[in-house]
Design an enzyme around this catalytic site. Structure first.
Site, PDB file in Angstrom:
ATOM      1  CD  GLU A   1      -2.792   1.543   2.879  1.00 22.02           C
ATOM      2  OE1 GLU A   1      -3.853   1.753   2.364  1.00 22.02           O
ATOM      3  OE2 GLU A   1      -1.996   1.058   3.470  1.00 22.02           O
ATOM      4  CD1 TRP A  30      -5.821   1.178   0.439  1.00 15.57           C
ATOM      5  CD2 TRP A  30      -7.691   2.034  -0.120  1.00 15.57           C
ATOM      6  NE1 TRP A  30      -5.856   1.847   0.681  1.00 15.57           N
ATOM      7  CE2 TRP A  30      -6.663   2.910   0.761  1.00 15.57           C
ATOM      8  CE3 TRP A  30      -9.622   2.605  -0.686  1.00 15.57           C
ATOM      9  CZ2 TRP A  30      -6.666   3.825   1.105  1.00 15.57           C
ATOM     10  CZ3 TRP A  30      -9.026   4.192   0.201  1.00 15.57           C
ATOM     11  CH2 TRP A  30      -8.302   5.007   0.704  1.00 15.57           C
ATOM     12  CE1 TYR A  84      -4.200   9.494   3.109  1.00 13.41           C
ATOM     13  CE2 TYR A  84      -6.105   7.801   2.432  1.00 13.41           C
ATOM     14  CZ  TYR A  84      -5.603   8.389   3.013  1.00 13.41           C
ATOM     15  OH  TYR A  84      -6.380   7.833   4.282  1.00 13.41           O
ATOM     16  CB  CYS A 109      -8.675   8.547   7.792  1.00  8.95           C
ATOM     17  SG  CYS A 109     -10.142   7.502   6.729  1.00  8.95           S
ATOM     18  NE  ARG A 121     -10.431  12.577   7.051  1.00 10.07           N
ATOM     19  CZ  ARG A 121     -11.752  11.556   7.068  1.00 10.07           C
ATOM     20  NH1 ARG A 121     -12.655  12.114   7.958  1.00 10.07           N
ATOM     21  NH2 ARG A 121     -11.623  10.673   6.279  1.00 10.07           N
ATOM     22  CG  ASP A 167     -11.383   1.003  12.466  1.00 11.28           C
ATOM     23  OD1 ASP A 167     -11.092   0.099  12.921  1.00 11.28           O
ATOM     24  OD2 ASP A 167     -11.394  -0.057  11.306  1.00 11.28           O
TER      25      ASP A 167
END
Length: 314
Positions: free
Chosen positions: A58, A80, A144, A196, A216, A219
């Site tokens: 990733e 994803w 991203y 995130c 921000r 999980d």
């Protein structure tokens, strides 16, 4: 990794119950910080097995500026998939069973979960075999990698934040502007998932490179172990290219939450004793952060407790 386990305990003891966009519900706290000394071992959670290869593929996907899940699927990385799958099942092209709120429904209905898995298998197969389908439904929008490597600038030009960061670290290490941001207000609505982990700053002192990440939304059970490992790895990669040692990874969380359907899994994890952290090995023949492949990055001494499965909230 007591830092991570302490976060889980803190949320369990002090969190408030909140509704969220997924419909699952969370127990949440606001504003929390963890610090990891990267010289003391690579911070990959040991109280449950975490797939380091997925972390690596990733991160390299981000660094290449890629935004299509097809690249990840080729590496057998499916973290994803759900967001691309959601794009397909909500489109006019989708003709299968109703997938409304499929994540929550699958978590509570084993029969429906089987249906979702069948449709997901069809989806992944089409992504890998049909280039037009992959272009239409595999791309997650300007997530991203797009922001890191080609932030839209003036007059049609783009800004390579990663390349600029490395240049500045090498040439002006004491600057207070060593920043990369993934949060682009102009494009956030076009992203399959708004970032995130959205803002990072790097800091050089005594020949060591440290990184602070502002996340921000976190999980904590499923995502945060990946996030810790990913940004620790990024710090190692950049430090190596800039001929620096590694310092700290500082992880600052905004809304840090445990999903309500993860509570049993968290209890299991908290009952386990942390083990010794592994050591990161980077290929010695790579000079640029952009040259790495998955096979160039590995761990030695990772001996975690068994994996703990939990549903992902989409």
């Amino acid at each position: 990794m007591e830092q991570y386990l302490n976060l889980c305990r803190h949320i369990k003891e002090n969190g408030v119950i909140k509704e969220d966009r997924t419909g699952v519900g969370t127990k949440s706290v606001f504003g929390y910080q963890m610090r990891f000394d990267l010289a003391k071992g690579f911070p990959l959670v040991t109280t449950k097995k975490t797939a380091f290869r997925l972390v690596v593929s990733e991160l390299l996907w981000f660094l290449k500026g890629d935004t299509n899940v097809k690249t990840l699927m080729k590496e057998k990385n499916h973290i994803w998939d759900e967001w691309a799958f959601e794009k397909w099942v909500n489109s006019e092209s989708y003709k299968g069973p109703d997938m409304t709120n499929f994540g929550v429904r699958a978590a509570n209905d084993p029969a429906f979960k089987t249906i979702v898995e069948e449709q997901m298998e069809i989806f992944c197969s089409k992504i890998l075999s049909d280039e037009q389908f992959a272009n239409e439904f595999g791309d997650l929008g300007p997530v991203y990698g797009k922001q890191w490597r080609s932030w839209p600038g003036n007059d049609g030009q783009t800004i390579d934040q990663v390349q600029n960061l490395i240049y500045q670290l090498k040439n002006n290490p004491d600057s207070r502007r060593h920043i990369i941001t993934a949060w682009n207000p102009a494009e956030v609505d076009d992203m399959a998932l708004p970032p995130c982990h959205s803002f990072m700053q790097f800091y050089v002192a005594n020949g060591k490179l440290s990184c602070q990440l502002y996340q921000r939304s976190a999980d904590v059970f499923l995502g945060v172990p990946f996030n810790i490992a990913s940004y620790a790895l990024l710090t190692h990669l950049i430090a190596k290219e800039c001929q620096l040692e590694v310092g700290e990874f500082v992880h600052t969380l905004g809304d840090a939450h445990l999903y309500l359907n993860h509570m049993e899994q968290v209890e299991t994890q908290l009952e386990r004793e942390p083990k010794q952290l592994p050591t990161l090995i980077l290929s010695s023949d790579k000079n640029s952060i952009f040259d790495y492949e998955v096979e160039d990055i590995s761990l030695v001494g990772y001996d975690p407790h068994p994996r703990i499965k939990a549903p992902i909230a989409v």
